[in-house]
Design a protein around this motif. Sequence first.
Motif, mmCIF file in Angstrom:
data_model
loop_
_atom_site.group_PDB
_atom_site.id
_atom_site.type_symbol
_atom_site.label_atom_id
_atom_site.label_comp_id
_atom_site.label_asym_id
_atom_site.label_seq_id
_atom_site.Cartn_x
_atom_site.Cartn_y
_atom_site.Cartn_z
ATOM 1 N N ALA A 74 0.845 -1.193 0.000
ATOM 2 C CA ALA A 74 0.000 0.000 0.000
ATOM 3 C C ALA A 74 0.878 1.240 0.000
ATOM 4 N N PRO A 75 0.354 2.329 -0.538
ATOM 5 C CA PRO A 75 1.128 3.582 -0.546
ATOM 6 C C PRO A 75 1.474 3.978 0.873
ATOM 7 N N PRO A 76 2.679 4.523 1.083
ATOM 8 C CA PRO A 76 3.159 4.858 2.436
ATOM 9 C C PRO A 76 2.164 5.739 3.188
ATOM 10 N N GLU A 77 1.538 6.668 2.480
ATOM 11 C CA GLU A 77 0.653 7.577 3.233
ATOM 12 C C GLU A 77 -0.570 6.840 3.759
ATOM 13 N N VAL A 78 -0.991 5.788 3.023
ATOM 14 C CA VAL A 78 -2.127 5.009 3.502
ATOM 15 C C VAL A 78 -1.726 4.218 4.744
ATOM 16 N N VAL A 79 -0.522 3.660 4.691
ATOM 17 C CA VAL A 79 -0.030 2.909 5.842
ATOM 18 C C VAL A 79 0.128 3.827 7.043
ATOM 19 N N ALA A 80 0.662 4.997 6.792
ATOM 20 C CA ALA A 80 0.865 5.960 7.874
ATOM 21 C C ALA A 80 -0.470 6.343 8.497
ATOM 22 N N ARG A 81 -1.459 6.547 7.629
ATOM 23 C CA ARG A 81 -2.763 6.937 8.149
ATOM 24 C C ARG A 81 -3.341 5.830 9.026
ATOM 25 N N GLU A 82 -3.127 4.625 8.581
ATOM 26 C CA GLU A 82 -3.628 3.462 9.318
ATOM 27 C C GLU A 82 -2.932 3.364 10.689
ATOM 28 N N ARG A 83 -1.625 3.639 10.690
ATOM 29 C CA ARG A 83 -0.889 3.626 11.969
ATOM 30 C C ARG A 83 -1.442 4.692 12.886
ATOM 31 N N GLY A 84 -1.633 5.860 12.332
ATOM 32 C CA GLY A 84 -2.177 6.975 13.114
ATOM 33 C C GLY A 84 -3.506 6.599 13.714
ATOM 34 N N ARG A 85 -4.319 5.962 12.882
ATOM 35 C CA ARG A 85 -5.641 5.568 13.357
ATOM 36 C C ARG A 85 -5.514 4.585 14.534
ATOM 37 N N ALA A 86 -4.594 3.636 14.369
ATOM 38 C CA ALA A 86 -4.405 2.644 15.427
ATOM 39 C C ALA A 86 -3.981 3.315 16.726
ATOM 40 N N ASP A 87 -3.047 4.255 16.601
ATOM 41 C CA ASP A 87 -2.579 4.963 17.805
ATOM 42 C C ASP A 87 -3.730 5.700 18.459
ATOM 43 N N GLU A 88 -4.489 6.385 17.630
ATOM 44 C CA GLU A 88 -5.553 7.199 18.190
ATOM 45 C C GLU A 88 -6.601 6.330 18.879
ATOM 46 N N LEU A 89 -6.946 5.238 18.199
ATOM 47 C CA LEU A 89 -7.961 4.348 18.764
ATOM 48 C C LEU A 89 -7.485 3.778 20.100
ATOM 49 N N THR A 90 -6.210 3.436 20.133
ATOM 50 C CA THR A 90 -5.656 2.877 21.364
ATOM 51 C C THR A 90 -5.723 3.894 22.502
ATOM 52 N N GLN A 91 -5.308 5.105 22.151
ATOM 53 C CA GLN A 91 -5.358 6.198 23.120
ATOM 54 C C GLN A 91 -6.754 6.375 23.685
ATOM 55 N N ARG A 92 -7.703 6.494 22.755
ATOM 56 C CA ARG A 92 -9.076 6.755 23.175
ATOM 57 C C ARG A 92 -9.570 5.614 24.055
ATOM 58 N N ARG A 93 -9.223 4.438 23.659
ATOM 59 C CA ARG A 93 -9.698 3.293 24.419
ATOM 60 C C ARG A 93 -9.178 3.358 25.857
ATOM 61 N N SER A 94 -7.884 3.625 25.981
ATOM 62 C CA SER A 94 -7.347 3.590 27.340
ATOM 63 C C SER A 94 -7.891 4.754 28.157
ATOM 64 N N ARG A 95 -8.090 5.888 27.517
ATOM 65 C CA ARG A 95 -8.693 7.019 28.252
ATOM 66 C C ARG A 95 -10.066 6.629 28.794
ATOM 67 N N LEU A 96 -10.862 6.046 27.916
ATOM 68 C CA LEU A 96 -12.220 5.697 28.337
ATOM 69 C C LEU A 96 -12.187 4.607 29.409
ATOM 70 N N GLU A 97 -11.225 3.694 29.272
ATOM 71 C CA GLU A 97 -11.114 2.635 30.283
ATOM 72 C C GLU A 97 -10.748 3.213 31.639
ATOM 73 N N GLN A 98 -9.858 4.211 31.611
ATOM 74 C CA GLN A 98 -9.500 4.877 32.873
ATOM 75 C C GLN A 98 -10.722 5.506 33.520
ATOM 76 N N GLN A 99 -11.550 6.138 32.667
ATOM 77 C CA GLN A 99 -12.733 6.800 33.203
ATOM 78 C C GLN A 99 -13.671 5.788 33.850
ATOM 79 N N ILE A 100 -13.774 4.645 33.199
ATOM 80 C CA ILE A 100 -14.629 3.612 33.776
ATOM 81 C C ILE A 100 -14.089 3.153 35.127
ATOM 82 N N GLU A 101 -12.776 2.993 35.187
ATOM 83 C CA GLU A 101 -12.148 2.599 36.450
ATOM 84 C C GLU A 101 -12.531 3.550 37.570
#
Length: 918
Positions: free
Chosen positions: A885-912
């Motif tokens: 895949a074109p590098p920018e698509v891969v980069a975008r996908e990585r960014g998405r993964a990072d962001e999703l992970t971040q959001r998930r852990s933030r929300l999990e903390q709130q639940i805690e």
Amino acid sequence: MSSDYRPTEFEQRHYERWEQANYFAPSGTGAPYCIVIPPPNVTGTLHMGHAFGHAIKDALIRFHRMRGDDTLWQPGTDHAGIATQIVVERMLEAENTDRHALGREKFVERVWDWKHQSGGTIARQMRRLGDSVDWSRERFTMDPELSRVVTEVFVRLHDEGLIYRGHRLVNWDPTLHTAVSDLEVESAEESAKLWHFRYPLADRNEALVVATTRPETMLGDTAVAVHPDDSRYAHLIGETIRLPLAGRLIPIVADEHVDPEFGTGCVKITPAHDFNDYEIGQRHSLPMINIFDDDAALNENVPETYRGMDRFEARSRVVADLDALGLLEGIEDHTAMIPRCERSGAIVEPYLTDQWYVDTKPLAKAAIAAVESGDVRFVPENWSKTYFEWMHNIQDWCISRQLWWGHRIPAWYDHRGEIYVGRDEEEVRSKHAIPPDVVLAQDPDVLDTWFSSALWPFSTLGWPEETSELERFYPTNVLVTGFDIIFFWVARMIMMGLKFTGEVPFRQVYIHGLVRDHEGQKMSKSKGNTLDPLDLIEGIDLESLVAKRTEALMNPDQKPAIEKVTRAEFPDGIPAYGTDALRMTFASLATLARDVRFDLGRIDGYHRFCNKLWNASQYVFAQLGEAPDGDIELSVADRWIRAKLSECIANTTTAIESYRFDLATQSLYEFTWHEFCDWYLELTKPILTGDDVAPSLQQGAKATLAEVLGALLKLLHPIAPFVTEELWLALREKTGQSSETIMLEAYPRADDFAADAEALAEVEWLKSFIVGVRKIRGEMNLSPSRPLPVKLEGYTEEDRKQVATNGLYIERLARVESIDWLEPGEKAPGAATELLGDMRILIPLAGLIDADKEIERLGKQIAKLVTDLEKTNNKLSNERFTRNAPPEVVARERGRADELTQRRSRLEQQIEKLREIA
RNA sequence: GGGUGCUUAGCUCAGCUGGGAGAGCGUCGCGUUUACACCGCGAAGGUCGGGGGUUCGAUCCCCUCAGCACCCACCA
């Protein structure tokens, strides 16, 4: 000005004013832009299909006029030969008379009377639809000037040998007593019978069995055909049959056309009454015996007992007689294609007559080339395939009709039957040196209506004179029509235009869809499912609607059913939606599809849109109390809406230029409702009603309100001409600027308003903040009127800055009573949470919010994040993806993964945290 | 027989040259915030007709099947 949107109160008023002020005429400056109307039947009324086409044409015309083009929409009507004649004949029938009793001259007078009486209907309807046509140039296909063009073209084509007289089979309508062209015949499957008859051989004790759907024509049989390779009958080829009932001797011939698989493999051949048999007859030099008269009753060429019988009566008689002779082998049920005249519904009879024909092949050649070369472009492009398909197989065009209403054929006969063609009798006499004592009689026939329609683009502009209009507006820019008349009209205009002006009649052909009812059925009076565009505009009560729909039914038995359906579909009749709502609906339906279903829900939606625009304008007017003056400073909201408007202008313009009125409408709807009304107007309120707001900012907001609304009205005007005019004039009054009409204002350009990435980003942030708080409110069922305290955690410097500058907006639009910044490490209270980037927006529970409910809410959000994250991670762990895949698509996908992970852990903390409390 | 389209949320339809699907209406909550209840805020709802292929990746390209619609044509 009324405080409610009531379209019927001002629409007509504006139209009358526009017309009186002559705004519709070409301006004489700018690039020429011309559309000719597909001329509707002068005695008819406009149906939904017309209204659809007109909405598109008027939008194009108004758009180009506002862009400064020299714009002409050429109006007019068609004499519609057969259709009109039928209507008047029915009127005579009601008076217990007919046209023959009246005589030709009186009859034609009567049609003109009817034309004068009913001919204004179309024009009235067009005015109600807002069509900005140049009424001073209105034409009728039988105007003297246009009739002269018809004669001129006929004579020239004849002189060149492209019009000729031919004796051949035509489609004959035995009720109308005229020939009709192939295109006017509609074949449909009907259940029929297939009769098998035994035809005895003359010289052998054998018989052939033929199968036929038309027993009565056997009286005109002149052969029986079999396939040359059909071994069953090979030995009989050349033998003779004694035709039952008629007693004639006819040959057995071999012809490839016969399908040995069908029926018995033996075909009776009736060259005078069947198109295929005609060809076989030609190939085998068979005699042609015409057994019908003009009424399709049997004539003197049949045995006496059958003479004078109607074709259907004769059919049963022939069957009965053959049966009596023991020659009826059997009867099968059979579905056959039955050809009917589209106007009268009568079964068309192939009939031998003398008619006038246009030799279309040479004309078609040039017309094909014009589309191939792109001189004429179809939109959508694939209609050119349909066009080519027909043009490559084009048949000569039978142009004479045995009617009284139409253009009389400019041909004269002398007593010997010699034919002379010329512009008038005088010319004919002098050209052929015919002495005055020789009596000449003009051909009684008239021309096919479509003959004059084919000349419409240049005949209306003054051809053959070299008028300035012809010079300026021909070729016209675009033809807007439905696909149903590509063959009837579009193709023929291209042929005739090229032939007589040397140029194509129009550069583009925009083909729009057919309007169907909400169930996808074709609208037709006989089906009782029509909608009258005027009823949608003015409204109609249920009883009138029911009456209207049941008055012209093909089958009166359907009345109760149609009444029931109508009452169910329109329990309260139809409200007055106004022209603008109707036009916007059509614009929104102008996709590239073939058919469009008309759904009341949509027009209702656009009526609401007009109402929304109306009310938004009232707000703007109220703010513009006194004319703005003093220093002007634009707020971020002002800059944002201007930038958004700029984008909207670009989108709308591009859409209209590519005939995507649906996208144009969508873009305008979206901007008006969801940017201008939902956000911008709300964002001006804190500024305009706040206590300590700098006057310059208030002036900025007022100026922006006025300018953006003004531009918006102009953008909408081609599609919704009336409400935009009404509001525009009011706006100008408020701002103290004079303007007579919006329709001559310049169409906005995208660079009239500055792009502003910074403002866009800032307002997006602001919107997310406000929406975040609203979400919690909405999902926690907190009253919108209750102010809430907000705490922020995990913010950046940028976030602090945003809150500092936009605090006022946040406070008002999110109903926030206080904002606290949590220091790093500071313990957050139990709260409901939304994320804005890395920042957490917290609304403390404080007895308002149930912790368990919030845990559940966050849990759902997390579940969503998890599935998204899984997909993304799957992708990233696929080596072939990261490699290929074109590098920018891969980069975008990585960014998405990072962001999703971040959001998930933030929300999990709130639940805690919430769990700790609970 | 030849040709052309269409099949995406309950309904009517978008989705531009392939990178996790949108609108309006309808539905469900909440709501008398000074333009608008013809309204506002929030939410739910889709295996993009089935199958196969190409591709790292298909609502989108190719093949195929099914259903629907239309056009042309002359199986008596």
